[in-house]
Design a protein around this motif. Structure first.
Motif, PDB file in Angstrom:
ATOM      1  N   ASN A 132       0.834  -1.195   0.000  1.00 52.73           N
ATOM      2  CA  ASN A 132       0.000   0.000   0.000  1.00 52.73           C
ATOM      3  C   ASN A 132       0.875   1.253   0.000  1.00 52.73           C
ATOM      4  N   ILE A 133       1.519   1.506  -1.136  1.00 50.43           N
ATOM      5  CA  ILE A 133       2.399   2.667  -1.276  1.00 50.43           C
ATOM      6  C   ILE A 133       2.204   3.233  -2.679  1.00 50.43           C
ATOM      7  N   ARG A 134       2.067   4.542  -2.787  1.00 52.90           N
ATOM      8  CA  ARG A 134       1.757   5.168  -4.084  1.00 52.90           C
ATOM      9  C   ARG A 134       2.907   5.002  -5.075  1.00 52.90           C
ATOM     10  N   VAL A 135       4.152   5.100  -4.580  1.00 49.85           N
ATOM     11  CA  VAL A 135       5.327   4.913  -5.427  1.00 49.85           C
ATOM     12  C   VAL A 135       6.178   3.807  -4.823  1.00 49.85           C
ATOM     13  N   PRO A 136       6.163   2.596  -5.387  1.00 51.75           N
ATOM     14  CA  PRO A 136       6.993   1.509  -4.840  1.00 51.75           C
ATOM     15  C   PRO A 136       8.477   1.852  -4.965  1.00 51.75           C
ATOM     16  N   LEU A 137       9.248   1.397  -3.991  1.00 48.15           N
ATOM     17  CA  LEU A 137      10.687   1.657  -3.952  1.00 48.15           C
ATOM     18  C   LEU A 137      11.453   0.383  -4.288  1.00 48.15           C
ATOM     19  N   SER A 138      12.532   0.523  -5.069  1.00 49.62           N
ATOM     20  CA  SER A 138      13.378  -0.624  -5.392  1.00 49.62           C
ATOM     21  C   SER A 138      14.780  -0.133  -5.715  1.00 49.62           C
ATOM     22  N   PHE A 139      15.736  -1.079  -5.720  1.00 53.61           N
ATOM     23  CA  PHE A 139      17.144  -0.757  -5.938  1.00 53.61           C
ATOM     24  C   PHE A 139      17.766  -1.712  -6.950  1.00 53.61           C
ATOM     25  N   SER A 140      18.685  -1.172  -7.745  1.00 51.95           N
ATOM     26  CA  SER A 140      19.561  -1.987  -8.592  1.00 51.95           C
ATOM     27  C   SER A 140      20.997  -1.553  -8.363  1.00 51.95           C
ATOM     28  N   PHE A 141      21.883  -2.533  -8.189  1.00 52.87           N
ATOM     29  CA  PHE A 141      23.310  -2.283  -8.041  1.00 52.87           C
ATOM     30  C   PHE A 141      24.004  -2.910  -9.253  1.00 52.87           C
ATOM     31  N   MET A 142      24.482  -2.057 -10.161  1.00 55.34           N
ATOM     32  CA  MET A 142      24.969  -2.514 -11.453  1.00 55.34           C
ATOM     33  C   MET A 142      26.291  -1.841 -11.792  1.00 55.34           C
ATOM     34  N   ALA A 143      26.960  -2.347 -12.853  1.00 49.88           N
ATOM     35  CA  ALA A 143      28.261  -1.819 -13.244  1.00 49.88           C
ATOM     36  C   ALA A 143      28.321  -1.582 -14.741  1.00 49.88           C
ATOM     37  N   ASP A 144      29.080  -0.554 -15.135  1.00 54.85           N
ATOM     38  CA  ASP A 144      29.353  -0.316 -16.552  1.00 54.85           C
ATOM     39  C   ASP A 144      30.829  -0.503 -16.860  1.00 54.85           C
ATOM     40  N   ALA A 145      31.602  -0.953 -15.887  1.00 54.36           N
ATOM     41  CA  ALA A 145      33.041  -1.128 -16.054  1.00 54.36           C
ATOM     42  C   ALA A 145      33.501  -2.238 -15.137  1.00 54.36           C
ATOM     43  N   LEU A 146      34.675  -2.755 -15.406  1.00 54.32           N
ATOM     44  CA  LEU A 146      35.232  -3.849 -14.618  1.00 54.32           C
ATOM     45  C   LEU A 146      36.538  -3.409 -13.958  1.00 54.32           C
ATOM     46  N   PRO A 147      36.768  -3.813 -12.712  1.00 57.79           N
ATOM     47  CA  PRO A 147      38.029  -3.474 -12.064  1.00 57.79           C
ATOM     48  C   PRO A 147      39.173  -4.291 -12.656  1.00 57.79           C
ATOM     49  N   ASP A 148      40.303  -3.649 -12.874  1.00 59.03           N
ATOM     50  CA  ASP A 148      41.456  -4.328 -13.452  1.00 59.03           C
ATOM     51  C   ASP A 148      42.714  -3.766 -12.808  1.00 59.03           C
ATOM     52  N   GLN A 149      43.302  -4.522 -11.882  1.00 59.66           N
ATOM     53  CA  GLN A 149      44.519  -4.117 -11.191  1.00 59.66           C
ATOM     54  C   GLN A 149      44.370  -2.733 -10.565  1.00 59.66           C
ATOM     55  N   GLY A 150      43.245  -2.537  -9.879  1.00 63.29           N
ATOM     56  CA  GLY A 150      43.022  -1.295  -9.176  1.00 63.29           C
ATOM     57  C   GLY A 150      42.410  -0.184 -10.004  1.00 63.29           C
ATOM     58  N   LYS A 160      26.422   2.226 -20.283  1.00 63.09           N
ATOM     59  CA  LYS A 160      26.864   2.982 -19.115  1.00 63.09           C
ATOM     60  C   LYS A 160      25.761   2.997 -18.062  1.00 63.09           C
ATOM     61  N   VAL A 161      26.126   2.720 -16.829  1.00 60.47           N
ATOM     62  CA  VAL A 161      25.184   2.716 -15.711  1.00 60.47           C
ATOM     63  C   VAL A 161      25.326   4.031 -14.964  1.00 60.47           C
ATOM     64  N   TYR A 162      24.223   4.764 -14.872  1.00 61.22           N
ATOM     65  CA  TYR A 162      24.222   6.038 -14.159  1.00 61.22           C
ATOM     66  C   TYR A 162      23.575   5.848 -12.791  1.00 61.22           C
ATOM     67  N   THR A 163      24.245   6.321 -11.767  1.00 60.05           N
ATOM     68  CA  THR A 163      23.623   6.366 -10.447  1.00 60.05           C
ATOM     69  C   THR A 163      22.504   7.392 -10.505  1.00 60.05           C
ATOM     70  N   GLY A 164      21.296   6.979 -10.140  1.00 60.58           N
ATOM     71  CA  GLY A 164      20.178   7.900 -10.239  1.00 60.58           C
ATOM     72  C   GLY A 164      18.874   7.275  -9.793  1.00 60.58           C
ATOM     73  N   HIS A 165      17.790   8.019 -10.001  1.00 61.75           N
ATOM     74  CA  HIS A 165      16.454   7.597  -9.592  1.00 61.75           C
ATOM     75  C   HIS A 165      15.474   7.820 -10.726  1.00 61.75           C
ATOM     76  N   ALA A 166      14.548   6.891 -10.897  1.00 69.91           N
ATOM     77  CA  ALA A 166      13.478   7.042 -11.882  1.00 69.91           C
ATOM     78  C   ALA A 166      12.249   6.281 -11.409  1.00 69.91           C
ATOM     79  N   ASN A 167      11.182   7.010 -11.136  1.00 67.10           N
ATOM     80  CA  ASN A 167       9.886   6.394 -10.795  1.00 67.10           C
ATOM     81  C   ASN A 167       9.977   5.399  -9.649  1.00 67.10           C
ATOM     82  N   GLY A 168      10.728   5.750  -8.610  1.00 64.43           N
ATOM     83  CA  GLY A 168      10.832   4.895  -7.434  1.00 64.43           C
ATOM     84  C   GLY A 168      11.950   3.887  -7.477  1.00 64.43           C
TER      85      GLY A 168
END
Length: 353
Positions: A132-150, A160-168
């Motif tokens: 019972n919430i008008r705007v459901p909340l959810s999260f995604s933890f994603m990457a657009d790059a890979l770590p390579d020797q630091g 490209k993955v942008y940190t941000g918010h869209a529609n909850g």
């Protein structure tokens, strides 16, 4: 954040999974809202050992199987939900086949748990799809790059993955959990602070604009923060990255980035409000604040200033960044007053529901 106590008397902290003194497993009990020692039950699961509680519990799946959580779920008749009250908000988790991503995911979850703790202190509403919430909340933890020797390298096959918010839905790029990469970005973008918990507090500010302001209180928000329709967000973004913040931004905004667009001003100011609540919660529990705090905005600002100045000097002793701004501009105080009332009204509405 308060500290807690194991049944052996040893202090426990919000992120603990084990007591270092008696070696008991510990976890967050949702019934008594404490980090507690866990007593194994004969038929599986655990019993909360906090005095007066005794709830039968199971470990969250992300605690027992993934080791990135420390929260428990209530067990009834031998059954319990698989995910805790924080992990159930996840839509996408990092690719665990990438070395280091489990540790980055653990850091993301630790920050998210602190976020939810502050939201619950303020009794702010939130929920998932189907609740019972008008705007459901959810999260995604994603990457657009890979770590390579630091270092981090992009791959042609990944968007490209942008940190941000869209529609909850809040997306956090997992490289923000890499201390070196996050500090590089902080310096490149000339930010005074760039922290993992800061990302969560900023993006949840966008969520609460959608939940509490959009279609409900937009005229007042426009009066306080400016018209979010003019200029458009895309035009404001382009102008900000071409020209930067106005030279007088400290007199009108909590941060340079807040000057970009009214939505970002709202989110940045909301994040600062959550900063104050979290810092004062810890300071009051630790006995670090001498200021009287009665829940009003003015008392909150006075207490935060007193704690902030003390911690600033301690940080300077150690060559670290300041915790708090020395002065809150009148224009920023007006914005904080609007958020304070908005949050109190949301609290009252949720209590009445």
């Amino acid at each position: 954040m308060q500290t807690f106590s194991c049944r052996c008397g040893n202090p426990l902290f919000f992120e603990n999974t084990h007591c270092l003194a008696c070696e008991s497993d510990v976890g967050w009990c949702p019934t008594c809202s404490n980090i507690v020692a866990l007593e194994p039950l004969d038929n599986g699961g655990y019993r909360c050992t906090h005095e007066g509680c005794g709830t039968a519990l199971m470990q969250c799946h992300n605690y027992s199987a993934e080791n990135v959580c420390n929260r428990m779920v209530v067990m009834a008749e031998g059954h319990a939900d698989s995910l805790c009250d924080c992990c159930r908000y996840n839509d996408v988790i990092p690719d665990l086949g990438t070395p280091g991503n489990r540790e980055r995911w653990a850091a993301l979850e630790a920050a998210k748990r602190r976020l939810f703790h502050t939201l619950d202190l303020l009794k702010l509403p939130h929920g998932t799809e189907g609740e019972n919430i008008r705007v459901p909340l959810s999260f995604s933890f994603m990457a657009d790059a890979l770590p390579d020797q630091g270092l981090w390298r992009s791959t042609a096959s990944q968007e490209k993955v942008y940190t941000g918010h869209a529609n909850g839905h809040i997306t956090i790029n997992v490289k923000e959990a890499d201390d070196v990469e996050r500090e590089r970005l902080r310096v490149d973008m000339n930010e005074s602070h760039r922290t993992l918990i800061g990302h969560f507090r900023h993006e949840i500010g966008h969520y609460y604009w959608d939940l509490l302001v959009k279609g409900q209180d937009e005229s007042t928000s426009c009066r306080v923060f400016g018209d979010h329709n003019n200029p458009t967000y895309s035009d404001a973004l382009e102008q900000y990255y071409q020209q930067g913040a106005p030279t007088d931004w400290p007199t009108r905004f909590i941060s340079a980035y807040a000057s970009m667009h009214p939505w970002e001003d709202f989110a940045e100011t909301f994040a600062f409000y959550l900063d104050m609540v979290a810092v004062l919660d810890t300071a009051l529990h630790m006995g670090l604040s001498r200021a009287e705090y009665d829940g009003t905005l003015d008392s909150m600002l006075r207490a935060f200033h007193q704690v902030g100045m003390a911690v600033n000097e301690l940080n300077r002793d150690m060559g670290l960044l300041d915790l708090a701004p020395g002065v809150i501009a009148p224009a920023v105080r007006e914005k904080l007053a609007y958020l304070h009332e908005l949050i109190q009204n949301a609290n009252a509405s949720s209590q009445a529901a």
